[in-house]
Design a protein around this motif. Structure first.
Motif, PDB file in Angstrom:
ATOM      1  N   SER A 152       0.814  -1.204   0.000  1.00  0.00           N
ATOM      2  CA  SER A 152       0.000   0.000   0.000  1.00  0.00           C
ATOM      3  C   SER A 152       0.855   1.264   0.000  1.00  0.00           C
ATOM      4  CB  SER A 152      -0.919   0.001   1.220  1.00  0.00           C
ATOM      5  OG  SER A 152      -0.162  -0.034   2.419  1.00  0.00           O
ATOM      6  N   TYR A 192       1.058   3.308  -6.952  1.00  0.00           N
ATOM      7  CA  TYR A 192       0.789   2.711  -8.262  1.00  0.00           C
ATOM      8  C   TYR A 192       0.514   3.765  -9.326  1.00  0.00           C
ATOM      9  CZ  TYR A 192      -1.763   0.255 -11.938  1.00  0.00           C
ATOM     10  OH  TYR A 192      -2.195  -0.212 -13.156  1.00  0.00           O
ATOM     11  N   GLU A 193      -0.260   4.783  -9.005  1.00  0.00           N
ATOM     12  CA  GLU A 193      -0.596   5.800 -10.009  1.00  0.00           C
ATOM     13  C   GLU A 193       0.648   6.528 -10.498  1.00  0.00           C
ATOM     14  OE1 GLU A 193      -3.447   6.201 -11.487  1.00  0.00           O
ATOM     15  OE2 GLU A 193      -4.307   4.565 -10.299  1.00  0.00           O
ATOM     16  N   LYS A 242       2.411   4.110 -12.830  1.00  0.00           N
ATOM     17  CA  LYS A 242       1.681   3.937 -14.091  1.00  0.00           C
ATOM     18  C   LYS A 242       1.965   5.079 -15.052  1.00  0.00           C
ATOM     19  CE  LYS A 242      -2.855   4.099 -14.034  1.00  0.00           C
ATOM     20  NZ  LYS A 242      -4.287   3.728 -13.857  1.00  0.00           N
ATOM     21  N   VAL A 281       2.512  -4.496  -8.322  1.00  0.00           N
ATOM     22  CA  VAL A 281       1.772  -3.346  -7.796  1.00  0.00           C
ATOM     23  C   VAL A 281       0.626  -2.942  -8.716  1.00  0.00           C
ATOM     24  CG1 VAL A 281       3.684  -2.451  -6.435  1.00  0.00           C
ATOM     25  CG2 VAL A 281       3.479  -1.754  -8.807  1.00  0.00           C
ATOM     26  N   SER A 282       0.266  -3.798  -9.619  1.00  0.00           N
ATOM     27  CA  SER A 282      -0.900  -3.512 -10.449  1.00  0.00           C
ATOM     28  C   SER A 282      -2.156  -3.505  -9.583  1.00  0.00           C
ATOM     29  CB  SER A 282      -1.014  -4.540 -11.573  1.00  0.00           C
ATOM     30  OG  SER A 282       0.107  -4.431 -12.437  1.00  0.00           O
ATOM     31  N   ASP A 283      -3.221  -2.841 -10.058  1.00  0.00           N
ATOM     32  CA  ASP A 283      -4.344  -2.520  -9.168  1.00  0.00           C
ATOM     33  C   ASP A 283      -5.330  -3.654  -8.915  1.00  0.00           C
ATOM     34  OD1 ASP A 283      -5.229  -2.485 -11.725  1.00  0.00           O
ATOM     35  OD2 ASP A 283      -6.050  -0.444 -11.682  1.00  0.00           O
ATOM     36  N   ASP A 284      -5.236  -4.761  -9.645  1.00  0.00           N
ATOM     37  CA  ASP A 284      -6.220  -5.829  -9.438  1.00  0.00           C
ATOM     38  C   ASP A 284      -5.564  -7.152  -9.046  1.00  0.00           C
ATOM     39  OD1 ASP A 284      -4.962  -6.314 -11.831  1.00  0.00           O
ATOM     40  OD2 ASP A 284      -6.785  -6.963 -12.869  1.00  0.00           O
ATOM     41  N   CYS A 327      -5.191  -8.706  -6.279  1.00  0.00           N
ATOM     42  CA  CYS A 327      -5.854  -9.561  -5.291  1.00  0.00           C
ATOM     43  C   CYS A 327      -6.811 -10.555  -5.932  1.00  0.00           C
ATOM     44  CB  CYS A 327      -6.611  -8.700  -4.273  1.00  0.00           C
ATOM     45  SG  CYS A 327      -5.542  -7.663  -3.259  1.00  0.00           S
ATOM     46  N   ASP A 335       1.943  -5.249 -16.709  1.00  0.00           N
ATOM     47  CA  ASP A 335       1.902  -5.177 -15.249  1.00  0.00           C
ATOM     48  C   ASP A 335       3.173  -4.519 -14.718  1.00  0.00           C
ATOM     49  OD1 ASP A 335      -0.569  -6.308 -14.971  1.00  0.00           O
ATOM     50  OD2 ASP A 335       0.159  -8.320 -14.502  1.00  0.00           O
TER      51      ASP A 335
END
Length: 386
Positions: free
Chosen positions: A2, A6-7, A10, A317-320, A322, A355
Motif C-alpha cells: 500500500s 501505483y498511479e 503507471k 503493484v498492479s491494481d487488481d 488480489c 503489469d
C-alpha cells in the motif's frame, strides 16, 4: 504494498528508480538519535551506495559526513554541501589527480592502504605545501561471513595493510613532513546482519590501540568502517535497521579515551530500503520446463542478483492483483546474458503484459552501479514527494 504509489508508477516510463524520501528521512532520524549516545561517534555516509544528488543533499542536511572512494565522489559530496573537513577518502588505487583534489580541499582524512600510497601522498603534499591527515587502513584478519565479493578484512583481500606490516608503515610517517598520522581505519565487509564480527573487530582494535599507546603512538580517531546490513527478505517489516544495537555494541566494546573520535561509514543501511526498481512486464514466455516473466529492467539497471546472487523481494503493484491466482515465474530481463535474472521460482499473482513490478530494497548499489551495456539508457528516478 500500500505504500507503493501505483498511479505514480503507471504514469512513469520504466525502468525507473523510485525513492521513498519519507522513509529515508525516518531512517536518518533513527540513525542520528542512536549515534548520539556517545559524543565521540561521528558518522560518514558511504557515497558509493547511492550518489543521486537529491539523496546526498538530504543526508548532508541530517549532519552526516561523507566517505568517498574516488575523486568523482569527492566532487559530488562537495556539490551536495558536505564540508571538506567532514570528507574521508578511501580506496586502494587513488590516482595522483584524486589525491591532489583531496589535498586542495584539505579534506578530513585520507585512509591509506599501502606504504606505496603513503609515499605518493607525502610527495604530493610536499609539492603543494600542504599536510595530509592520514589513517592507516588495517587488515584485521576477521571473517565477516558474508559474500566473498564483499568481504574485505581477510589477508587474501586487496584492501588494507597487514598487521605484521603496520609497525613499518607507522615508522615511515615519522620522517614525512607532508603527513600527519591521526588514526587507524578498519572495514571488514558489507551486508553484515550479525554483530558478532563487530565484537571481534572491537577486540582487535583495543589490542592495537593499547599496544601502540605503550610505544608512545596515540591515535586521535578510530574508523570502524561500515557494513551494517539490511533485511532484504522483509523490507516492509524491517524498513529501518537496528541502529541502537549497532552503536551500543561499539560503545560497550571499544575501550578508547574520552577525547578519541570513533568514525562510522554507513551506506547500505542508510539508503537501501528507501529505493525500489520499478519495471514493466514485457512478455510472459512459457517453455516445457519454465515460465518466464520478461521485464524491461535488466542487470544493467540492477546488477546485484547477477553479481552477488542476491535476492530482492519482488512485488506486483498492479491494481487488481488480489483477484489473480498465484503462479510461479522466473523474473528475467532483456539483456543478452544468461545471468540477467532477478529471481527464479518467484511466487507472484498471475502476471500480464504491462503489469508493474517493484524490485524492493534497491536504494543501495542499485542505480549507482547501472551501466549502458547493450547500449541501454540509464534508469531515471522518481520520488514520493513530487
Amino acid at each position: 504494498m500500500s505504500t507503493l504509489p501505483y498511479e505514480l508508477f503507471k504514469a512513469s516510463s520504466t525502468p525507473v528508480y523510485y525513492y521513498d524520501i519519507e522513509l529515508l528521512q525516518r531512517t536518518l532520524e533513527s540513525l542520528v538519535k542512536a549515534a548520539s549516545i556517545d559524543h565521540r561517534f561521528k558518522v560518514h555516509y558511504a557515497v558509493k551506495a547511492n550518489a543521486r544528488p537529491e539523496i546526498l543533499r538530504i543526508i548532508q542536511a541530517a549532519g552526516l559526513g561523507a566517505d568517498c572512494v574516488s575523486g568523482g565522489e569527492i566532487k559530488e559530496a562537495l556539490t551536495a554541501g558536505f564540508q571538506a573537513d567532514r570528507i574521508v577518502f578511501a580506496g586502494v588505487g587513488k590516482t595522483d589527480r584524486e589525491i591532489m583534489l583531496g589535498l586542495s580541499h584539505d579534506i578530513e582524512c585520507f585512509n591509506v592502504e599501502s606504504t606505496a600510497e603513503l609515499t605518493v601522498i607525502n610527495d604530493l603534499a610536499l609539492k603543494t605545501g600542504t599536510v595530509a591527515n592520514i589513517a592507516f587502513r588495517v587488515n584485521p584478519e576477521i571473517d565477516a561471513h558474508t559474500h566473498r565479493y564483499i568481504t574485505t578484512g581477510l589477508s587474501e583481500n586487496k584492501f588494507g595493510i597487514a598487521m605484521s606490516q603496520l609497525d613499518e608503515a607507522i615508522d615511515m610517517t615519522h620522517g614525512m613532513k607532508g603527513i600527519n598520522l591521526v588514526g587507524l581505519h578498519f572495514h571488514i565487509g558489507s551486508q553484515l546482519t550479525q554483530l558478532d564480527s563487530y565484537r571481534l573487530l572491537c577486540d582487535r582494535i583495543n589490542e592495537l590501540v593499547d599496544r601502540y599507546r605503550k610505544k608512545g603512538v596515540e591515535f586521535r580517531l578510530i574508523n570502524v568502517g561500515g557494513g551494517l546490513g539490511i533485511d532484504y527478505d522483509n523490507p516492509d517489516g524491517t524498513p529501518i535497521p537496528d541502529f541502537r544495537s549497532y552503536f551500543n555494541l561499539f560503545k560497550d566494546s571499544l575501550y578508547l579515551d574520552n577525547n578519541q573520535e570513533i568514525h562510522f561509514e554507513l551506506g547500505r543501511a542508510v539508503v537501501a530500503q528507501c529505493g525500489s526498481l520499478i519495471t514493466r512486464v514485457l512478455y510472459i514466455k512459457e517453455t516445457p520446463t519454465r515460465r518466464f516473466a520478461i521485464v524491461d529492467a535488466g542487470m544493467t539497471d540492477l546488477i546485484r542478483p547477477a553479481l552477488y546472487q542476491a535476492h530482492h523481494v519482488i512485488q506486483s503493484v498492479s491494481d487488481d492483483i488480489c483477484e489473480r491466482p498465484v503462479m510461479t515465474y522466473d523474473v528475467v530481463g532483456p539483456i543478452c546474458e544468461s545471468s540477467d535474472v532477478f529471481a527464479t521460482d518467484e511466487s507472484l499473482p498471475e502476471l500480464r503484459r504491462g503489469d508493474i513490478l517493484a524490485i524492493r530494497s534497491a536504494g543501495a548499489y542499485g542505480e549507482i552501479m547501472a551501466s549502458q551495456y547493450n547500449l541501454r539508457k540509464l534508469p531515471g528516478a522518481i520520488f514520493n514527494n513530487q
